[in-house]
Scaffold this active site. Structure first.
Site, short mmCIF file in Angstrom:
data_model
loop_
_atom_site.label_atom_id
_atom_site.label_comp_id
_atom_site.label_asym_id
_atom_site.label_seq_id
_atom_site.Cartn_x
_atom_site.Cartn_y
_atom_site.Cartn_z
N ARG A 63 -147.95 80.73 83.97
CA ARG A 63 -147.54 79.71 84.93
C ARG A 63 -146.10 79.98 85.34
O ARG A 63 -145.17 79.87 84.54
CB ARG A 63 -147.69 78.31 84.35
CG ARG A 63 -149.13 77.89 84.12
CD ARG A 63 -149.90 77.92 85.41
NE ARG A 63 -151.17 77.20 85.31
CZ ARG A 63 -152.00 77.07 86.30
NH1 ARG A 63 -151.72 77.61 87.48
NH2 ARG A 63 -153.12 76.41 86.14
N ALA A 75 -159.32 74.48 86.00
CA ALA A 75 -159.04 73.55 87.09
C ALA A 75 -158.75 74.32 88.36
O ALA A 75 -158.42 75.50 88.31
CB ALA A 75 -157.85 72.67 86.73
N GLU A 92 -164.86 75.92 89.79
CA GLU A 92 -163.78 76.41 88.94
C GLU A 92 -164.27 76.77 87.55
O GLU A 92 -163.81 77.73 86.95
CB GLU A 92 -162.64 75.38 88.87
CG GLU A 92 -161.91 75.19 90.19
CD GLU A 92 -161.21 76.45 90.69
OE1 GLU A 92 -160.72 77.25 89.87
OE2 GLU A 92 -161.15 76.64 91.92
N GLU A 96 -163.55 80.60 86.55
CA GLU A 96 -162.56 80.88 85.51
C GLU A 96 -163.16 81.24 84.15
O GLU A 96 -162.56 81.99 83.40
CB GLU A 96 -161.62 79.68 85.36
CG GLU A 96 -160.74 79.48 86.58
CD GLU A 96 -159.67 78.43 86.40
OE1 GLU A 96 -159.52 77.88 85.28
OE2 GLU A 96 -158.97 78.14 87.39
N GLU A 119 -150.78 64.04 94.19
CA GLU A 119 -151.85 64.83 93.58
C GLU A 119 -152.76 63.97 92.72
O GLU A 119 -152.31 63.20 91.88
CB GLU A 119 -151.28 65.95 92.72
CG GLU A 119 -152.38 66.80 92.08
CD GLU A 119 -151.85 67.90 91.18
OE1 GLU A 119 -152.54 68.92 91.04
OE2 GLU A 119 -150.75 67.74 90.61
N GLU A 138 -158.15 86.90 93.40
CA GLU A 138 -157.44 88.18 93.22
C GLU A 138 -156.07 88.02 92.58
O GLU A 138 -155.57 88.95 91.96
CB GLU A 138 -157.33 88.94 94.54
CG GLU A 138 -156.45 88.28 95.58
CD GLU A 138 -156.37 89.10 96.86
OE1 GLU A 138 -155.26 89.13 97.45
OE2 GLU A 138 -157.37 89.69 97.27
N GLU A 140 -155.46 85.74 90.20
CA GLU A 140 -155.72 84.96 88.99
C GLU A 140 -156.05 85.88 87.83
O GLU A 140 -156.93 86.73 87.92
CB GLU A 140 -156.91 84.03 89.28
CG GLU A 140 -156.97 82.79 88.51
CD GLU A 140 -158.03 81.84 89.05
OE1 GLU A 140 -157.88 80.64 88.78
OE2 GLU A 140 -159.00 82.26 89.70
#
Length: 182
Positions: A63, A75, A92, A96, A119, A138, A140
């Site tokens: 991150r 997520a 997701e 993932e 959000e 791409e 991730e």
């Protein structure tokens, strides 16, 4: 507290890939105008994927905002403001983790940073997982980890897991599915 706040102006300052940053001018009780930051987010969904053995699938990823790796529930951002969150959560999950499920149940809605951002993340629990194929974006790069619930709770309370959606989701999952079933 009976006096109203009124937004009198909103100016777009910057538009990014995920958020829009605005300067809001708000009339306060008493008439003074204040300038407040506002970040508009189109929304997101997350999922607590529970394996047949009770372990939870987590994603470990870098991150940039924290300049470190984190351990999180899967997520992602809604494709559009109108996309059903459950559809995003299912997408997701498969992208993932390489698992899909026809058994997603709503768990909790979160507002991550109410002081300056709208959000909203809807979180689901996925059970009866079916192995498929991971399909990452791409940009991730994630590592999948199967974790015991007790391990995740320990990491939350020692401060190692700080991601708000993950903390909230794991605690809500523990309360609804584990503690209330005993």
């Amino acid at each position: 507290m009976g006096e109203a706040y009124k937004r009198v102006k909103r100016e777009l300052v910057h538009e990014g890939a995920i958020v829009k940053f605005y300067a809001d001018y708000v009339q306060l009780p008493g008439g003074k105008i204040a300038k407040w930051d506002f970040i508009e987010h189109k929304g997101a969904a997350a999922v607590v994927p529970v394996m047949e053995n009770g372990k939870i699938l987590m994603v470990r990823q870098y991150r940039n905002a924290l300049d470190r790796f984190t351990l999180e529930i899967p997520a992602g951002v809604l494709d559009s403001k109108d996309e059903p969150a459950v559809k995003c959560a299912a997408r997701e999950l498969e992208e993932e983790t390489g698992y899909c499920s026809n058994d997603l149940e709503f768990l909790i809605s979160l507002r991550t940073t109410v002081a300056f951002c709208n959000e909203k993340i809807d979180v689901y629990v996925a059970q009866n997982l079916i192995p498929t194929k991971q399909n990452l974006d791409e940009d991730e790069f994630v590592e999948i980890q199967e974790c015991e619930l007790e391990y995740l709770l320990e990491k939350i309370f020692e401060g190692s897991i700080q991601d708000s959606k993950t903390v909230s989701a794991i605690l809500a999952y523990n309360e609804k599915y584990i503690r209330n079933k005993k």
